[in-house]
Design a protein around this motif. Sequence first.
Motif, short mmCIF file in Angstrom:
data_model
loop_
_atom_site.label_atom_id
_atom_site.label_comp_id
_atom_site.label_asym_id
_atom_site.label_seq_id
_atom_site.Cartn_x
_atom_site.Cartn_y
_atom_site.Cartn_z
N VAL A 1 50.17 24.22 28.99
CA VAL A 1 49.83 24.30 29.22
C VAL A 1 50.73 26.11 29.51
O VAL A 1 51.58 26.17 30.42
N TYR A 2 50.24 27.21 29.33
CA TYR A 2 50.47 28.28 29.88
C TYR A 2 49.99 29.44 30.53
O TYR A 2 48.14 29.02 30.74
N VAL A 3 49.69 29.25 32.29
CA VAL A 3 49.35 30.33 33.30
C VAL A 3 48.99 31.69 33.37
O VAL A 3 50.59 31.75 33.59
N VAL A 4 48.42 32.17 33.20
CA VAL A 4 48.38 34.01 33.41
C VAL A 4 47.54 34.52 34.57
O VAL A 4 45.98 34.31 33.63
N ALA A 5 48.02 34.74 35.50
CA ALA A 5 46.63 34.65 36.29
C ALA A 5 46.85 35.61 37.58
O ALA A 5 47.84 35.79 37.56
N PRO A 6 45.66 36.52 37.91
CA PRO A 6 45.99 37.51 38.71
C PRO A 6 46.91 36.85 40.65
O PRO A 6 46.49 35.76 40.55
N ASP A 7 47.92 38.07 41.12
CA ASP A 7 48.25 37.22 41.98
C ASP A 7 47.04 37.22 43.82
O ASP A 7 48.08 37.03 44.16
N ALA A 8 46.25 37.84 43.05
CA ALA A 8 45.51 38.22 44.94
C ALA A 8 43.88 38.48 43.74
O ALA A 8 43.50 38.10 42.74
N PRO A 9 43.18 38.16 44.46
CA PRO A 9 41.77 38.14 44.20
C PRO A 9 41.13 38.78 43.36
O PRO A 9 41.47 40.04 44.14
N GLN A 10 40.62 38.77 42.57
CA GLN A 10 39.61 39.51 41.64
C GLN A 10 38.25 39.52 41.09
O GLN A 10 37.90 40.10 40.19
N SER A 11 37.34 39.27 42.09
CA SER A 11 35.81 38.74 41.65
C SER A 11 35.59 40.21 41.18
O SER A 11 36.28 40.86 42.07
N ALA A 12 34.48 40.14 40.37
CA ALA A 12 33.61 40.74 40.01
C ALA A 12 34.36 42.48 39.71
O ALA A 12 33.34 43.20 39.53
N MET A 13 35.32 42.06 38.65
CA MET A 13 35.92 43.27 38.51
C MET A 13 35.38 43.99 37.08
O MET A 13 35.97 44.57 36.28
N GLY A 14 34.95 42.60 36.80
CA GLY A 14 33.75 42.63 35.08
C GLY A 14 35.43 42.88 33.92
O GLY A 14 36.38 42.20 34.21
N HIS A 15 34.92 44.31 33.31
CA HIS A 15 36.66 44.15 31.73
C HIS A 15 37.07 44.68 32.43
O HIS A 15 37.75 45.74 31.47
N ALA A 16 37.11 45.17 33.76
CA ALA A 16 38.31 47.05 33.98
C ALA A 16 39.98 46.35 33.38
O ALA A 16 40.01 44.83 33.93
N ILE A 17 40.37 47.14 33.18
CA ILE A 17 42.42 46.83 32.87
C ILE A 17 42.53 47.63 33.61
O ILE A 17 41.74 48.80 34.11
#
Length: 259
Positions: A34-50
Amino acid sequence: MAKKRPLILVTNDDGITAPGIRALIEVMNTIGDVYVVAPDAPQSAMGHAITINDTLYCNKLKVTKDEPQQEYSCSGTPVDCVKLAVNEILKRKPDLCVSGVNHGSNSSINVIYSGTMSAAVEAGTLGIPSIGFSLLDYSLEADFEPAKKYIKLLVNQCIENGLPKGVVLNVNIPKLSAKEIKGVKVCRQANAHWEEKFDKRTNPLGRDYYWLTGEFVNNDKGEDTDEWALANGFVSVVPVQFDLTAHHAIKDINTWELS
């Protein structure tokens, strides 16, 4: 000869320390590397934003010291996390990407707003079998134990059977005990919507501001939908495609006078 363990990328939109992703990591460690790459803070409802107009930061860390996974926190969106993981962090393309477990529903129309599902969709566009998981409980004290059985079942089936080309899975799990969950339903996305309202207020400096509120409305009476499955105690599994072409409309549009 021992069977090679699959390489699994785990991400989410609630942030790397959220209880939902910690539950997902626990299950994935029983299945693969397992590799985990996840946001350092909540990013809910961001859709497909980059992120294109700012820098991205990615830091290796260890949230849970007694578990074997490799973990990285990212300053960007869930989709940024997948892009960074595949292009910079992992030594090869993962065999599977799982996103979640989201705190709250991503059924029906919610799928298009969801950072959880957008991360899974991004992995899907890169040819990686992908599943987004959500639990219908927004609480940080949510009980993920009943969900683990179904997460493991669906991940193992996905690894064994693969997914159709261009498809990822949107999995929603009802807020029920293990005994109350009746099983799994493969179904379609319900035709539902949000009736949205803005709560308008004024700050002490006299400037107006708004809070988005709304009511979820499901007018779809079908018994083959995710909303029906969840309301009746089933885990819903909706195959989602990222080809947004409305193929059925091409013939009609071609009848227009376009020359």
